[in-house]
Design a protein around this motif. Structure first.
Motif, PDB file in Angstrom:
ATOM      1  N   PHE A 158      19.510  45.049  16.625  1.00  0.00           N
ATOM      2  CA  PHE A 158      18.176  45.325  17.140  1.00  0.00           C
ATOM      3  C   PHE A 158      17.634  46.626  16.559  1.00  0.00           C
ATOM      4  N   ARG A 159      18.471  47.651  16.526  1.00  0.00           N
ATOM      5  CA  ARG A 159      18.047  48.943  15.978  1.00  0.00           C
ATOM      6  C   ARG A 159      17.700  48.824  14.500  1.00  0.00           C
ATOM      7  N   ARG A 161      16.635  46.123  12.890  1.00  0.00           N
ATOM      8  CA  ARG A 161      15.350  45.404  12.764  1.00  0.00           C
ATOM      9  C   ARG A 161      14.183  46.300  13.141  1.00  0.00           C
ATOM     10  N   ARG A 162      14.378  47.135  14.172  1.00  0.00           N
ATOM     11  CA  ARG A 162      13.312  48.045  14.585  1.00  0.00           C
ATOM     12  C   ARG A 162      13.004  49.050  13.481  1.00  0.00           C
ATOM     13  N   MET A 163      14.046  49.576  12.858  1.00  0.00           N
ATOM     14  CA  MET A 163      13.835  50.514  11.755  1.00  0.00           C
ATOM     15  C   MET A 163      13.140  49.825  10.580  1.00  0.00           C
ATOM     16  N   GLU A 164      13.514  48.575  10.293  1.00  0.00           N
ATOM     17  CA  GLU A 164      12.855  47.839   9.209  1.00  0.00           C
ATOM     18  C   GLU A 164      11.379  47.634   9.520  1.00  0.00           C
ATOM     19  N   ARG A 165      11.056  47.320  10.767  1.00  0.00           N
ATOM     20  CA  ARG A 165       9.644  47.129  11.151  1.00  0.00           C
ATOM     21  C   ARG A 165       8.871  48.425  10.999  1.00  0.00           C
ATOM     22  N   ARG A 166       9.510  49.534  11.361  1.00  0.00           N
ATOM     23  CA  ARG A 166       8.839  50.824  11.214  1.00  0.00           C
ATOM     24  C   ARG A 166       8.583  51.142   9.743  1.00  0.00           C
TER      25      ARG A 166
END
Length: 175
Positions: A158-159, A161-166
């Motif tokens: 999850f972390r 994917r969140r960093m990739e989205r950012r």
């Protein structure tokens, strides 16, 4: 006189007896196949260690764990208060990001202090244990990590994917 007739079991009595025998067999099978409560090796993931210790050795491990948590009791109470304060900060209206960050920092500090007090007391008592007892303590302490293994993997994904989205956000220039 007439010939005596042979008595037969009534159909429903026979059927009832067969049903009861099946039920008794199922119940016996459940109890015979159930692992013993003290057999930790078959209890599944996250179960306590499957280390054979005498009652005295187990009592020594319990004493160490109990004294460690007793030493950190006050710090653990302060940590619970910090958790409640963080929850209150999340619910506060109007939204106060600085208040949430401050409450989170207080929780982190309280958690650090509580963990250090418990760990220091535990380390101070480890020299009184034999190698098997220390192995039991190690298994107990790592058991929590094993139980959280898959959840930890999901959290890490999850972390990521969140960093990739950012990184792929509107400011990055990527479509």
């Amino acid at each position: 006189m007439s010939d005596p007739k042979a008595r037969r079991f009534p159909f429903w009595l026979t059927l009832s007896l067969l049903g009861n025998l099946v039920l008794v067999g199922l119940v016996a099978g459940i109890f015979l196949n159930a692992p013993a409560k003290s057999d930790w090796s078959r209890a599944g993931p996250g179960a306590p260690a499957a280390i054979e210790l005498s009652d005295g050795d187990r009592a020594g491990v319990r004493r160490l764990m109990r004294s460690s948590f007793e030493a950190g009791r006050e710090a653990l109470v302060i940590r619970r208060v910090a958790e409640r304060n963080l929850a209150d900060a999340f619910r506060a209206e109007p939204y106060d990001e600085a208040g949430i960050r401050q409450a989170l920092a207080a929780l982190r500090e309280a958690d650090r202090i509580a963990r250090n007090k418990v760990a220091d007391q535990m380390i101070d008592g480890l020299d009184e244990l034999n190698p098997d007892q220390r192995a039991m303590v190690a298994k107990i302490m790592s058991g929590n990590m094993e139980r959280r293994g898959r959840a930890g993997e999901h959290l890490e994904k999850f972390r990521e994917r969140r960093m990739e989205r950012r990184e792929d956000g509107p400011d990055s220039g990527n479509p």
